[in-house]
Design an enzyme around this catalytic site. Structure first.
Site, PDB file in Angstrom:
ATOM      1  N   GLU A  92       0.794  -1.225   0.000  1.00 22.39           N
ATOM      2  CA  GLU A  92       0.000   0.000   0.000  1.00 22.39           C
ATOM      3  C   GLU A  92       0.831   1.281   0.000  1.00 22.39           C
ATOM      4  O   GLU A  92       0.405   2.294  -0.545  1.00 22.39           O
ATOM      5  CB  GLU A  92      -0.933   0.015   1.229  1.00 22.39           C
ATOM      6  CG  GLU A  92      -1.994  -1.059   1.243  1.00 22.39           C
ATOM      7  CD  GLU A  92      -3.061  -0.854   0.178  1.00 22.39           C
ATOM      8  OE1 GLU A  92      -3.312   0.309  -0.203  1.00 22.39           O
ATOM      9  OE2 GLU A  92      -3.628  -1.862  -0.290  1.00 22.39           O
ATOM     10  N   SER A 384     -52.792  -8.066  47.606  1.00 24.34           N
ATOM     11  CA  SER A 384     -52.398  -8.203  49.014  1.00 24.34           C
ATOM     12  C   SER A 384     -50.893  -8.183  49.231  1.00 24.34           C
ATOM     13  O   SER A 384     -50.433  -8.119  50.374  1.00 24.34           O
ATOM     14  CB  SER A 384     -52.972  -9.503  49.588  1.00 24.34           C
ATOM     15  OG  SER A 384     -54.386  -9.429  49.650  1.00 24.34           O
TER      16      SER A 384
END
Length: 619
Positions: A92, A384
């Site tokens: 590259e 409850s």
């Protein structure tokens, strides 16, 4: 043909650009330093690449990989094989360590190689230019973008050393299929870290970034393999690889072993994401603004929080949680098996009440990630199950009454409000322990009234129930008649106070750390006393007797301690059981998302049996 003309144009424009900068230098100097202008227009002090974050269970196991748009795990240059670094330099940017961001000879070489191969094998961009493109710019093939790339590359070279640039580059480039950086690519394609890859595998991965679509190994494996061989051949030509090793590498079999992102325990993970937002908001001082009655202030705070959380999750943090994976699996199995295949849903919460850690959470029978989570988003009437918190404990705290004290279980009627006991019967004088264990309604209302509505709610307010308000300050709340109710997580949290009288919200998140292990966020909750020791002892006795001779007999099993309370709403639309063992407080809710009668399953007490299964596993 158009591509090559474009490259030639760029090739000719580069010296023109350099000449322009040189000739303009004196003019710039009279106004401002060119470096000052660059620093002002293109500030590059730090380059932060978005990374995966991880969520871990209490045993250290990764339970979720978190990424926003792509996978990336950052690697230091010293942890990346030198072979890979050399491979990218040869193929590259051969003058990487010599140029200042732009390589004119590289552009010429790219033109030559591309024309010979009749395809775009090299783009002429240096590694620094490619880094600039990946971090700051688009991948559009336009002259404007190319010129911007040159300027950004020059600025990066001014601010970063060559090793820093190489490290950033190898972590930034795209390897197709959502993998950014070499480590993410290694883990995705080969299910192992970069350091364990062979040279052939490294070269295979290096073939992808040049054109991630054309060299996508899942779609074009052969093309990727051919490019790998060409890259290795270039290394031979440059003297970085021997012919014999080259022959060996190109003959090496490349076998993909794809990994899938870790995403387990969706009920719990979804909740942790919500708790993370709460933790960041609390730590960053945004709580007050988020609760502001001013819509504009609230929206601004929400936007600021979203930005902070996103930035945090993009920084590669680890969220350490209290999840007990074994218990979570058992919890899911218990909910699914006890409810069965129907439209009835369930939610479950398990808290280690000594450490105040949320160790398990089930948001639904077949919960899907990020969907409605009944464990913390579902607000239902408690029935409850509210009596211990709103009626009995406040009464004992205020009066220091004995649990054998008598209270009337006869019919009750006041201002047209005439609730019945569940059986419909009217009882005479009964002890508090009997009234509690059998879940009689009228005795609960009477002791609630003796304590006083406001006094009773003063105790309940200490638990920070999100949707309990002044509108609930009335007699029917004594037996669960709230406007909205509470979530299973809230109710279970409140019950932890019956362990030692203190309350501290349970947390799923233990801490959030960065990659070096530094703690970034951690809850700083303080325990507060709700009940005195005498009240706690009496309440634990009442809860225990409910499992011995009361409405929750099926919950009992031989252990150091078992105690709890059932709750059923009008027309049996909700079924609750919340209880404690020596180390855990567990809450179970069962119902339909659209409330309707559950009488068909009521006698089977699935809520109690789920609780028992989980509590036995936990202990």
């Amino acid at each position: 043909m158009r591509t090559y003309v474009g490259y030639i144009t760029i090739f000719l424009l580069v010296p023109v650009l350099i000449l322009f900068i040189f000739l303009s230098y004196q003019e710039w100097s009279l106004a401002q330093s060119p470096y000052h202008v660059l620093d002002e227009r293109i500030p590059i002090e730090s380059i932060e690449l978005a990374q995966n974050s991880y969520m871990k269970a209490a045993n250290g196991k990764v339970i979720s990989e978190i990424s926003t748009g792509g996978k990336r795990t950052y690697l230091k240059l010293e942890d990346i094989p030198l072979f890979l670094e050399n491979l990218f330099i040869v193929t590259e940017d051969q003058k990487f360590y010599d140029h200042a961001g732009v390589d004119l000879s590289g552009i010429s070489r790219a033109l030559l190689i591309n024309s010979q191969n009749k395809t775009i094998e090299q783009g002429g961009s240096t590694i620094t230019q490619q880094l600039a493109r990946n971090v700051y710019l688009s991948h559009d093939r336009t002259y404007n973008r190319k010129l911007s790339e040159l300027i950004y590359a020059y600025q990066i070279e001014r601010k970063k050393s060559k090793p820093e640039i190489m490290e950033l580059y190898l972590n930034a480039i795209y390897f197709s299929n959502g993998a950014y950086g070499i480590e993410a690519a290694s883990q995705y394609y080969f299910s192992k870290p970069t350091g364990e890859l062979s040279k052939a595998e490294l070269a295979f991965l290096a073939a992808i970034p040049n054109n991630p679509e054309n060299y996508n190994p899942l779609k074009h494996f052969d093309a990727t393999k051919k490019r790998q061989e060409r890259l290795l051949k270039q290394m031979v030509a440059e003297g970085d690889l021997g012919q014999a090793e080259y022959e060996k590498l190109i003959k090496s079999t490349i076998k993909l072993d794809l990994s899938t992102p870790v995403d387990l325990y969706p009920d719990y993970v979804t909740y942790v994401h919500q708790e993370l937002k709460n933790l960041v908001a609390s730590s960053e001082g945004l709580d007050k603004s988020l609760q502001s009655p001013d819509v504009a202030i609230r929206k601004q705070a929400e936007a600021e929080l979203d930005i902070k959380v996103e930035k945090l999750l993009n920084s590669g943090v680890t969220i350490h949680t209290a999840l007990d994976t074994k218990l979570q699996t058992q919890s899911k199995t218990a909910v699914q098996s006890k409810i069965g295949v129907n439209d009835i849903e369930g939610a479950l919460v398990v808290i280690q009440h000594h450490t105040h850690e949320l160790v398990s959470l089930i948001g639904g029978k077949d919960y899907k990630k990020n969907s409605f989570n009944r464990a913390y988003q579902g607000y239902r009437q408690p029935g409850s199950a509210i009596k211990p918190l709103l009626d009995y404990a406040p009464y004992l705290e205020e009066t220091d009454a004995d649990i054998n004290q008598l209270v009337s279980g006869a019919s009750y009627c006041s201002n047209s409000y005439c609730p019945k006991n569940y059986s419909g019967d009217s009882y005479g004088m009964v002890t508090l322990r009997t009234a509690f264990a059998q879940s009689y309604n009228t005795p609960a209302i009477r002791i609630f009234e003796k304590t006083g509505v406001e006094t009773s709610f003063k105790y309940l307010d200490a638990f920070d129930f999100k949707k309990v308000s002044k509108k609930d300050h009335h007699t029917s709340s004594a037996i669960g008649g709230f406007e909205y109710g509470m979530s299973p997580l809230e109710l279970t949290n409140a019950y932890t106070s019956f362990n030692d009288g203190n309350y501290q919200p349970a947390r799923a998140i233990i801490k959030v750390t960065d990659q070096e292990g530094k703690v970034l966020y951690k809850w700083k909750d303080r325990s507060k006393e709700i009940w005195n020791k005498s009240t706690v002892a009496k309440m634990r006795q009442l809860l225990h007797e409910t499992t011995l001779s009361g409405t929750a007999r099926k919950a009992y099993f031989p252990t150091d301690y078992v105690g709890g309370k059932t709750g059923t709403t009008n027309d049996v639309k909700d079924m609750w059981f919340v209880g404690l063992t020596a180390n855990y407080t567990t809450g179970v809710w069962i119902g339909r998302d659209k409330p309707s009668n559950l009488q068909s399953i009521y006698s089977h007490t699935p809520h109690v049996l789920i609780w028992k299964d989980i509590s036995q596993t936990a202990e």
